[in-house]
Structures are given as C-alpha cells and as structure tokens.
Enzyme design. Structure first.
Site, short mmCIF file in Angstrom:
data_model
loop_
_atom_site.label_atom_id
_atom_site.label_comp_id
_atom_site.label_asym_id
_atom_site.label_seq_id
_atom_site.Cartn_x
_atom_site.Cartn_y
_atom_site.Cartn_z
N HIS A 110 87.40 -3.80 16.90
CA HIS A 110 87.58 -4.37 18.24
C HIS A 110 87.07 -3.37 19.30
O HIS A 110 86.36 -3.74 20.23
CB HIS A 110 89.06 -4.70 18.47
CG HIS A 110 89.41 -5.13 19.86
ND1 HIS A 110 89.54 -6.45 20.22
CD2 HIS A 110 89.65 -4.42 20.98
CE1 HIS A 110 89.85 -6.53 21.51
NE2 HIS A 110 89.93 -5.31 22.00
N GLU A 111 87.43 -2.10 19.11
CA GLU A 111 86.98 -1.08 20.07
C GLU A 111 85.46 -0.89 20.00
O GLU A 111 84.79 -0.72 21.02
CB GLU A 111 87.69 0.26 19.83
CG GLU A 111 89.22 0.19 19.91
CD GLU A 111 89.73 -0.43 21.20
OE1 GLU A 111 89.00 -0.46 22.19
OE2 GLU A 111 90.88 -0.91 21.19
#
Lengths: 186, 310
Positions: free
Chosen positions: B142-143
C-alpha cells in the site's frame, strides 16, 4: 477559406501531438518491460549464486543423496545458461522443484537445521524466491499493459508502423510450480 | 485508472494544493494587514513564504522528525527490510525506499518524501508486533503504491502546508489575545472582525487542503497494493487488525494525519456529528476491507461495533 485552413492545421497538430504521446507511451512501456526483465534476471542470478553453498552445507550431512545434488546443479547450470525468457522460466521452475526436494531432505537431519549458516541460507533462499515472484508480477503487469496497447485501436496503428511487437509473459510451467518453495524454519 | 493517469492526477492535485495554499496565505496576510497594520502582514507573509519554500525542500525530513521517526539499517529489522524490498521490486521502483521506525505501540505506517527516489516508509514498532508477514506485505505494498503513484509528494507537501497554516492561525490567535483590546480601541472594529474571520478560515482552509487529497487515493492505493502482492486478503486482514486496535499514536497532529495508512486521530471521536466524515482524511476501514473482499473473493467477519469508524 481561411477558417478551413485553420481547422485543417489544428487537426494536423492534434494528430501529430497524439502520435508523439502514443509513441512515447509505447517506448516507456517497452523500457519498463526491459527493466522488469532485468530485475527478474538479477534475482535468478542471486538464487543461482546461493545454490553451491546450499549444496555444500547439505552434502556434509546427507551423503547418500547424490541424485538430488545432481538435480540441483543441473538446474543451476540450466538457469545460468538460459537465454530466452521461456528458457529462464523453465529453468526457474526446475530450480524451484530441485531446491524444494533438497530442503525436504534437509528436514530429515536435525543437526543440519541447527547449523546457523544453513538456517541463514534457507532464509536467504526463501527471500530470493519471494523477490523472483515480485519481479515476475511487475514484469507481467507491464507486459500486459504493453501488449494491450499494441492490440487496441488506435495505438495499434503506431505499434504496427514503428515495429513494436508484443512481449512474452514470464510464465512458469504449471500452477503447482507457482507456489513459492515452502521453507519451514521451526 | 492506469498508472500514468494516476501520476497525472497526482501532479494536477499537487499543483492545486500549491495554488490553494498561496491563495489561502494571501487572504490571511491581507486580513492581518487590515487588522494590525501592513507591518504585521508583511512580516507574516515573509515568514509564510520562507517557511513554504523551506518546507518544499525539506518536506520529507520535516514530516519524519514531526512523527519521531528514525532511520534504521537492515540488521535492525531484517524482516521488515525484506518485505519493503520485495514490495519495491513488485512496484518496479528504481530504488528501495529508506525505512524509518517510530517507537510507538500504536500500530500504523506511512510513506513520505518529495520524489520516488527520496521517498521513505515509516512503520511503528506497534505495527511490526501486531501484523504477521503476509499482512505486513499488504501494508508495505500500500505504501509502495503511494510512492509509485506520486501520491507521496502531494501528501508530504500538504502535510507541511497544513502545518504552516495552523502555525499562523495559532500566532494570530495569540496576538489577538495579547493585543486584541488595544487594537480594537485604536483601529476600526472591522479589523478585529477580519482577524477573527482569518482565524476561523485558516483551519477550514487547512481541512480543504487535506481534502483535495481525496479519500479515493486510499482506495486506489489499496487496489494497487492488492495487484502488487497478488493477495488482497493480506492487506484486508491487516486493516481488520488495525481497526480492532484503539491505541492512539503519541506524536501525531492534524497536519500529518492524512499520511498514515489508518487515521491516527482518535480523540476527536466525541466531536463527530452530522458533519462526521466530511473532514475525515481516510475512508472508513470497513469500506476499504469490503472493496478488497470484492477483489479477492474472500470474506472476513465484519469489524466489531465501536471500532468500526476508527
């Protein structure tokens, strides 16, 4: 008369602009695919480099498993000699199953699993396996985009005119091979 | 949206944030000019411009130090390092981002930095303890998605700018408190009113600034993460665990709230009313989990009531 000229000029400019953007888009995807492929290569090489140490480590304990060792070094030779993408994928699959068997053998030797360097190798290999998988996902995603662009109108015209060709996916032989080697550290 | 469209949209929004910031600053400075005389306005304007430029250059490290994050080496947390490396490879990033750790039991993580090359990810010690490997992979993917989509520059810049605006609003408030009486006697009452308006306007503007980031990009980053790992369930499980954990972060403020994978603000629960959700920086976790479930074709039990809108 003048208005017609201006309209034509605008249309030509728009088409040219689109041409440039679409062409650049294809080139970018091709470069990304190249980058993805070399990222797979790096990880495959890294795994091949770990193999001799692994074989050495296991050899010391499991002396009667020469067939498995041969399998592993064959797979390694195949991996190092692979040129095309499909050859690399085949070698990758062979390597995965050979290494899997080697680890299965190692399971039978508790003393071996207590050796710190062996455990470290195991972790490294499992990690490299994950990295090959990650690199493969990236490559395949890019290739999918690249190929779709080449096959859909209107980019397909540019792809044809400038000699872009679809890329091959990095596919392992069957789905069972797609599972990463299970390494149990307990 | 393809990656290129996402990058383009992030660029447009970055521009929008900068323009919005400049407009907001101009309004505030003008209000101060009228209220306190042009000297104050000029000084305040110069401080804001100076801080804005400094902020643009040093955005990444400002956010890191505001969150109490420290950079670590591979030996410090090999598991985390490997996870980030793999996520970076899957995202096709040229370089593995730097990794920062925040000593905090509250589980959370964020990515920041001005360019993909200088971007970094930060994780709390809490999240490392809470999540297993698969879940952590989801979070780190996600990051990486934020970094790859060029969200991080936008989000980092917005954090710094919101910080500047709140700082100025605070300064205004205090100067009103200490010199308000004298000014309203000497100058026209209009000035005092304008200053009050500016004080009210500033936080609203800051909230608007954060809202241009749009909660949609969280959904997008989730979707990209699912694609990167090929495992939507891992991220969904992580979000589920994050929802269940109610511990607040120690070093957090409004300005950096939108950076985190899960909203780190807990104490404003009581203030929620019909306006609830309007100023939220994050979409509800249940909604994010639902979308991941749709992608992956699996089902997790619903988040227990009471933790649902964490």
């Amino acid at each position: 008369m003048n208005i017609l000229l201006i309209v034509i000029a605008v249309i030509v400019v728009v088409i040219l602009l689109w041409l440039v953007i679409a062409y650049n888009g294809l080139v970018r995807l091709r470069n990304e695919a190249d980058q993805g492929e070399s990222s797979i290569d790096i990880q495959l090489k890294r795994r091949a480099d770990l193999i001799p140490n692994l074989v050495e480590a296991v050899k010391g304990y499991a002396t009667h498993e020469s067939a498995t060792f041969e399998n592993v070094s064959n797979a390694r030779a195949q991996a190092l000699g692979a040129k095309s993408l499909s050859e690399k994928a085949d070698a990758d699959g062979a390597m995965q199953s050979a290494v899997g068997k080697l680890f299965a053998i190692a399971e039978a030797y508790p003393e071996l699993r207590a050796v710190e360097s062996f455990v470290q190798l195991q972790t490294e290999l499992a990690d490299t396996e994950d990295k090959v998988a990650a690199a493969r996902r990236y490559y395949n995603a890019v290739v999918q985009q690249f190929n779709t662009k080449q096959q859909t109108v209107p980019t397909s015209f540019i792809a044809g005119a400038f000699g872009f060709s679809p890329r091959e996916f990095y596919r392992l032989e069957d789905d069972a091979d797609r599972q990463p080697v299970k390494v149990d550290l307990n | 949206m393809t990656l290129q469209q996402q990058i383009r949209s992030a660029r447009m929004r970055t521009l929008l944030v900068i323009v919005l910031f400049i407009v907001l600053m101009a309004v505030i400075v003008a209000a101060i000019n009228v209220a306190f005389g042009s000297g104050y306005g000029l000084i305040m304007g110069m401080v804001a411009v100076g801080y804005g430029i400094f902020g643009y250059i040093a955005a990444g490290s400002i956010v890191a130090s505001a969150s109490g994050a420290r950079k670590i080496a591979k030996e410090d947390a090999p598991e985390l390092f490997r996870t980030v490396e793999n996520a970076a490879i899957a995202a096709g990033l040229a370089k593995t981002p730097d990794i920062y750790i925040i000593d905090d039991p509250a589980p959370n993580a964020f990515a920041a930095g001005r360019t993909p090359d200088k971007a970094y990810v930060a994780a709390t010690t809490g999240i490392l303890q809470l999540l297993d490997k698969r879940e952590l992979e989801g979070v780190m993917a996600h990051e990486m998605a934020h970094i790859r989509n060029r969200d991080v520059r936008l989000m980092t810049l917005a954090a710094v700018m919101v910080g500047v605006i709140s700082m100025i609003a605070d300064m205004l408030l205090w100067s009103m408190v200490f010199s308000g009486n004298r000014n309203s006697n000497d100058n026209n009452p209009l000035g005092a009113i304008l200053a009050i308006v500016a004080i009210i306007l500033a936080p609203i503007g800051a909230a608007m600034l954060q809202m241009t980031l749009s909660r949609r990009r969280e959904y997008l980053a989730d979707a990209t993460a699912a694609e990167l790992t090929g495992d939507p369930e891992g991220l969904a499980r992580a979000l589920y665990k994050l929802a269940a954990d109610q511990r607040p972060l120690a070093k957090v403020n409004r300005a950096t709230a939108h950076l985190w994978i899960e909203s780190p603000l807990r104490d404003n629960k009581g203030m929620r009313s019909s306006m609830a959700g309007l100023f939220d920086t994050h979409p509800p976790l249940q909604e994010r989990i639902d979308r991941l479930q749709e992608m992956g074709g699996f089902t997790l039990p619903p988040i227990p009531k009471g933790a649902a809108d964490a």
